[in-house]
Design a protein around this motif. Structure first.
Motif, PDB file in Angstrom:
ATOM      1  N   LEU A  90     -66.039  15.150  20.099  1.00 28.31           N
ATOM      2  CA  LEU A  90     -67.594  14.630  20.651  1.00 28.31           C
ATOM      3  C   LEU A  90     -68.193  13.771  19.783  1.00 28.31           C
ATOM      4  CD1 LEU A  90     -70.048  17.391  20.808  1.00 28.31           C
ATOM      5  CD2 LEU A  90     -67.774  18.094  19.915  1.00 28.31           C
ATOM      6  N   THR A  91     -69.425  13.069  20.438  1.00 27.02           N
ATOM      7  CA  THR A  91     -70.304  12.263  19.364  1.00 27.02           C
ATOM      8  C   THR A  91     -71.454  13.163  19.938  1.00 27.02           C
ATOM      9  OG1 THR A  91     -70.716  10.817  21.029  1.00 27.02           O
ATOM     10  CG2 THR A  91     -69.102  10.170  19.246  1.00 27.02           C
ATOM     11  N   GLY A  92     -72.575  12.862  19.238  1.00 26.17           N
ATOM     12  CA  GLY A  92     -73.871  13.389  19.593  1.00 26.17           C
ATOM     13  C   GLY A  92     -74.959  13.234  18.310  1.00 26.17           C
ATOM     14  N   ARG A  93     -76.281  13.476  18.817  1.00 22.55           N
ATOM     15  CA  ARG A  93     -77.401  13.212  17.759  1.00 22.55           C
ATOM     16  C   ARG A  93     -77.668  14.420  17.142  1.00 22.55           C
ATOM     17  NH1 ARG A  93     -82.943  13.798  18.365  1.00 22.55           N
ATOM     18  NH2 ARG A  93     -82.704  14.315  20.434  1.00 22.55           N
ATOM     19  N   VAL A  94     -77.480  14.668  15.924  1.00 21.41           N
ATOM     20  CA  VAL A  94     -77.788  16.130  14.991  1.00 21.41           C
ATOM     21  C   VAL A  94     -79.422  16.348  15.114  1.00 21.41           C
ATOM     22  CG1 VAL A  94     -77.844  16.816  12.892  1.00 21.41           C
ATOM     23  CG2 VAL A  94     -75.919  15.456  13.404  1.00 21.41           C
ATOM     24  N   ILE A  95     -79.734  17.386  15.583  1.00 22.62           N
ATOM     25  CA  ILE A  95     -80.802  17.709  15.943  1.00 22.62           C
ATOM     26  C   ILE A  95     -81.527  18.719  15.095  1.00 22.62           C
ATOM     27  CG2 ILE A  95     -80.664  19.532  17.703  1.00 22.62           C
ATOM     28  CD1 ILE A  95     -83.216  18.580  19.140  1.00 22.62           C
TER      29      ILE A  95
END
Length: 139
Positions: A90-95
């Motif tokens: 997956l890809t995503g935004r590190v929060i």
């Protein structure tokens, strides 16, 4: 996510780390289940602010071939297969970061499942190329 593609070869997975945004590996029932149930820290019972995942891009200190890092990453959570988890990219935004300092992601975009053939190839590569199972503090 039945229509999500499946990667069958370790080199296919390794190629993903060189295409722009960071890609991550997650072991879970899958993207649809994750969307319904947030990640939870099992020891404290606290809900986490994103889904936990591990980066597939090697860190800067890693001077071995990237495929070694990718195979190692795939093998670190193979035990979760026994709990009904499946590996997916997956890809995503590190929060934020989870209890093991793993990135917690939001705005997740599923990319692909990993096949049993890929898992077997990663395990074989890991055992042949790295000192798998070596003690952290040998006596």
């Amino acid at each position: 996510m039945a229509d999500m593609p499946t990667l069958d070869r370790l080199d296919e997975l390794t190629l993903l780390i060189d295409h722009g945004e960071p890609v991550y590996l997650r072991y879970s029932p899958g993207p649809e289940a994750d969307a319904r149930h947030p990640s939870k820290d099992h020891e404290s019972g606290l809900l986490m602010s994103g889904v936990s995942a591990n980066p597939l891009r090697p860190p800067r200190w890693w001077t071995r071939p990237p495929v070694d890092w990718v195979a190692r990453s795939v093998c670190q959570y193979l035990r979760e297969l026994d709990e009904g988890a499946r590996p997916w990219v997956l890809t995503g935004r590190v929060i934020d970061f989870g209890p093991d300092n793993e990135p917690l992601l939001t705005d997740v975009t599923p990319i692909a499942w990993l096949s049993d053939e890929l898992l077997a190839a990663a395990h074989k590569h890991y055992k042949e190329q790295l000192d798998a199972g070596q003690a952290t503090h040998p006596g």
